[in-house]
Design an enzyme around this catalytic site. Sequence first.
Site, PDB file in Angstrom:
ATOM      1  N   GLU A 288       3.305   3.329   4.525  1.00 37.13           N
ATOM      2  CA  GLU A 288       3.152   4.164   5.911  1.00 37.13           C
ATOM      3  C   GLU A 288       2.119   3.255   7.029  1.00 37.13           C
ATOM      4  OE1 GLU A 288       3.352   8.225   3.761  1.00 37.13           O
ATOM      5  OE2 GLU A 288       1.324   7.419   3.803  1.00 37.13           O
TER       6      GLU A 288
ATOM      7  N   ASP B 115      -0.767  13.395  -4.005  1.00 39.34           N
ATOM      8  CA  ASP B 115      -1.371  14.792  -3.838  1.00 39.34           C
ATOM      9  C   ASP B 115      -2.720  15.020  -4.376  1.00 39.34           C
ATOM     10  OD1 ASP B 115       0.894  15.432  -1.982  1.00 39.34           O
ATOM     11  OD2 ASP B 115       1.812  16.412  -3.616  1.00 39.34           O
TER      12      ASP B 115
END
Length: 489
Positions: free
Chosen positions: A206, A277
């Site tokens: 990313e 997460d």
Amino acid sequence: MTEEVDAAARRIRDAKPRVTVLGTCILDRWTSGDVHRVSREAPVPVIEMRKVQSTAGGAANTALNAAALGAQVRLLGVVGDDADGKRLRDVLRAGGVDVTGLVSAPGATTISKTRVIGNDQILARLDTAGVPRPSDAVVRRWVRTLGALRRDDTLIVCDYSREMLSDEFIAALAASRPRCRIIVDAHDLGRWRAVQPDIVTPSAEEVERLLGDELPGPDRAAAVGKLAGHILHAAGASSAVVTLDHDGAVSLPHDGGAPHRTVAHPAPESQATGAGDTFAAALAVAGAVGTRLAEAADFAQHAADVVIARTGTAVCRLGDLLPHARSPQHGVVDDVSLRERLDEERSLGKTIVFTNGCFDILHPGHTAYLEQARALGDVLVVGVNDDDSVRRLKGPERPINAVEDRARVLAALGCVDYVVVFSEDTPMRLLSLLRPHLYVKGGDYTPEMLDETPVVDAYGGEVRTLGYFPGHSTTALVDKLSHRVDGAG
């Protein structure tokens, strides 16, 4: 390191910070069974199903982890009005997440990922297509809800699809930016630049997408540190924590200070599902109680390491972090600190097992006994006689090893959770203080022979005796070594 994790955990437990999670909600399903043959219809394994487990994924998993770590959590998202959507709600409610902001879209299908496992190997993954979209009315309600967040609240954005969180929604959020702390975990961070996040948590891929170029050189952590200014500018963020899977993570502080790198415990990719997460949730919850960015990143790394050591999409609870973060020598604790830690373990419903001894020279009889004791519960505490009490019990020539060395060796065993040293001849004082569920001794004793039995009975505990392991004795080992030394002379 352990002290920092401990301090953050205690602050979280006391403060119960408020966290709102917004983003793409997924139902993770794990179906597993045994494979004994290949189908005649096609060259594929036949799986005899044993277990189907439904867990939360995506933003739902982030919310579940934040709640497990002690935060008050509200989730904003969209699911379909189908069986998977209902199941995901049930999983979240059971985990203590407020799902009043989780909207059911009529006619939509809940995003799900079903992994098919045969003989502990992932053989296939079945994904549902499409992403439920919030209506314009829901989007406006979300903007109002987020705008009302207070300064000491935390918002975690989990953006994994444009259909879920549109450019228009992001623009509206930026126009009325909440006063709270905002953490963004997004596949495309550039979309969130106008919101000016406090922290972004991109992966290496990313970051490359954000900068439009590959990270240079073989050392990704060093490259991230050198590009800190470019990353923060491109993301419009005050700070960043870049996750690098098996290479840990690198935190980039807002004040231009030196980057900080965490240390990860490598694990197979198949066990890393949901670890990102967990990392985002732990980073947010630790930061919500005033933990500095570098320390919050360490806290988050420990939480991620906990879940990758487990199968499926797992959560890390606050009580999981202390035994995980502890290195072997930190397994040796004083009795007062141990009582506090065992109170936490007990509050999580864990069964505490206690045993004791001199453990002068550790041998196979000891390890077999300790492993058997650990199998009786969730937490094994070992009390070790100090040097003076060993002399009183075994004679002036003992112990062979000082108590510090004996305790460290015991703490290094995987089956031992805590080690505590005591100075009395018996552990009766410790038993009264710690109140373990089970007090365990070797098979050469019976409960009636033990002075400790009335103490354990008085607080409602249970005394257990284990099997006797013949052929192993510290005294016999010492005698054998003495004979060899004498013979050599």
